[in-house]
Structure formats: C-alpha cells, structure tokens
Design a protein around this motif. Structure first.
Motif, short mmCIF file in Angstrom:
data_model
loop_
_atom_site.label_atom_id
_atom_site.label_comp_id
_atom_site.label_asym_id
_atom_site.label_seq_id
_atom_site.Cartn_x
_atom_site.Cartn_y
_atom_site.Cartn_z
N HIS A 276 61.39 49.91 56.54
CA HIS A 276 61.08 49.41 55.22
C HIS A 276 62.27 49.31 54.51
O HIS A 276 62.69 50.13 53.50
N PRO A 277 63.40 48.38 54.39
CA PRO A 277 64.53 48.14 53.77
C PRO A 277 64.42 47.95 52.21
O PRO A 277 64.91 46.94 51.62
N ARG A 278 63.60 48.87 51.50
CA ARG A 278 63.45 48.80 50.06
C ARG A 278 63.72 49.95 49.68
O ARG A 278 63.28 51.15 50.25
N ALA A 279 64.18 50.20 48.30
CA ALA A 279 64.21 51.61 47.71
C ALA A 279 64.31 51.53 46.10
O ALA A 279 64.45 50.34 45.61
N SER A 280 64.16 52.37 45.58
CA SER A 280 64.49 52.67 43.98
C SER A 280 65.24 53.87 43.81
O SER A 280 65.68 54.69 44.44
N VAL A 281 66.20 53.58 42.74
CA VAL A 281 67.28 54.23 42.45
C VAL A 281 67.18 54.55 40.76
O VAL A 281 66.59 53.40 40.12
N VAL A 282 66.89 55.90 40.16
CA VAL A 282 66.82 56.13 38.93
C VAL A 282 68.02 57.00 38.74
O VAL A 282 68.22 58.00 39.18
N VAL A 283 68.63 56.89 37.38
CA VAL A 283 69.77 57.56 36.78
C VAL A 283 69.26 57.91 35.59
O VAL A 283 69.01 56.99 34.63
N ALA A 284 69.51 59.30 34.93
CA ALA A 284 69.37 59.39 33.68
C ALA A 284 70.21 60.26 33.18
O ALA A 284 71.07 61.18 33.88
N ALA A 285 70.39 60.30 31.73
CA ALA A 285 71.33 61.19 31.07
C ALA A 285 70.84 62.60 31.07
O ALA A 285 69.53 63.00 31.22
N PRO A 286 71.88 63.54 31.03
CA PRO A 286 71.41 64.95 31.24
C PRO A 286 70.63 65.43 29.87
O PRO A 286 70.71 64.84 28.90
N PRO A 287 69.97 66.66 30.00
CA PRO A 287 69.40 67.19 29.14
C PRO A 287 70.44 67.47 27.68
O PRO A 287 71.45 67.91 28.35
N GLY A 288 70.17 67.56 26.50
CA GLY A 288 71.07 67.71 25.44
C GLY A 288 71.46 66.38 24.78
O GLY A 288 72.26 66.36 23.82
N GLU A 289 71.46 65.23 25.61
CA GLU A 289 71.65 64.12 25.17
C GLU A 289 70.46 62.97 24.97
O GLU A 289 69.62 63.47 25.26
N PRO A 290 70.79 62.26 24.00
CA PRO A 290 69.49 61.16 23.69
C PRO A 290 69.11 60.58 24.99
O PRO A 290 69.81 60.51 26.00
N GLU A 291 67.80 60.60 25.11
CA GLU A 291 67.03 60.01 26.30
C GLU A 291 67.68 58.70 26.73
O GLU A 291 67.67 57.91 25.87
N HIS A 292 68.17 58.71 27.81
CA HIS A 292 68.68 57.38 28.38
C HIS A 292 68.44 57.32 29.90
O HIS A 292 68.96 58.27 30.57
N TRP A 293 67.72 56.20 30.42
CA TRP A 293 67.97 56.11 31.96
C TRP A 293 67.86 54.59 32.39
O TRP A 293 67.45 53.86 31.56
N VAL A 294 68.24 54.43 33.48
CA VAL A 294 68.06 53.12 34.01
C VAL A 294 67.31 53.16 35.51
O VAL A 294 67.79 54.25 36.26
N SER A 295 66.50 52.40 35.85
CA SER A 295 65.74 52.40 37.21
C SER A 295 66.15 50.97 37.79
O SER A 295 65.80 49.92 36.91
N VAL A 296 66.26 51.24 39.33
CA VAL A 296 66.58 49.79 39.82
C VAL A 296 65.94 49.98 41.19
O VAL A 296 65.52 50.93 41.79
N GLU A 297 65.27 48.68 41.58
CA GLU A 297 64.34 48.67 42.55
C GLU A 297 64.78 47.21 43.29
O GLU A 297 65.29 46.34 42.71
#
Length: 137
Positions: A60-81
């Motif tokens: 199944h050649p599909r995936a998702s990737v999530v990257v998030a800023a660490p705790p202590g920083e303002p919430e910020h994340w990016v999700s890729v599918e």
C-alpha cells in the motif's frame, strides 16, 4: 503545497511521525523518523531494507507524516498525506545527511551507526504530498 511557516517548522531537526497501512488486524502505529523536505516539496526519510514498514509500503504505497513543535512552544504542526515511492539509490547519503542534522556525529556511538548504515542497504522513502494540513497557534 507548503507555506513559509511550514518550511520554518520542517527545516528544524524535529521528529516526524510516519504512519503506514497496518498488517492484519492491527491498528496504524506511527513511528518517529528523521526526515527532510526535498527541493521538489516531497518529504523523504530512510529505512533499512529489512524493516517491516517497507513491506507494507510496497503493498500500500501511501503514508502520512506529522511534524509538531515541541512542548513549551506555541502549538504548530504540519500533516502530509500522499503516495510513496521507494528508492534503492540515495538512501545511505540521506542517512548520513540526516545524522549530521540530528546528531553530534563526533560521538563514537553515533559514528558506529553511520558506518553500519553505509555498509547496509538503506532505502529512501519519499512521500509525495497530496494533502497538507496544518495548525499554528
């Protein structure tokens, strides 16, 4: 597909969480991975040839990737599918480049891993973004 603030987050040495299709009756289980964004806007990481995730990505050649800023920083994340391609070429070079990004490679223990990767078959995993979601506080 990425915005400037996405690139700012993705340029940092943060872990990405890669999720691939599970096997059998299992649930999806994200795995932390090192990554980089290519000049073409793809997200790439590497894996050793015998990793189970590669078998699942071949099926199944599909995936998702999530990257998030660490705790202590303002919430910020990016999700890729997106669709995934696997490449036998460039994996060892990517592993070495990412080791330089994530580790103090003067450490003998870290150098041992780099040497093992250089002597192994390292597969480059490339996620081609089709959907990008994000949040920034």
């Amino acid at each position: 597909m990425f915005r400037d603030e996405d690139f700012a987050l993705l340029a940092r040495p943060l872990y990405a969480f890669l999720t691939v299709a599970p096997r059998g009756g299992r649930w999806p289980a994200p795995r932390p991975v090192w990554f980089e964004v290519t000049d073409d806007g793809d997200v790439q990481m590497f894996s050793l040839l015998d990793a189970p995730k590669l078998d699942r990505l071949r099926e199944h050649p599909r995936a998702s990737v999530v990257v998030a800023a660490p705790p202590g920083e303002p919430e910020h994340w990016v999700s890729v599918e997106g669709a995934v391609t696997l490449h036998d070429e460039g994996g060892a070079e990517l592993a070495a480049r990412l080791a330089d990004r994530y580790w103090d490679t003067s450490s003998p223990n870290h150098q041992k891993f780099r040497d093992e990767w250089a002597a192994s078959t390292v597969v480059r995993i490339v996620v081609h973004p089709e959907v990008v979601n994000r949040f920034s506080a």
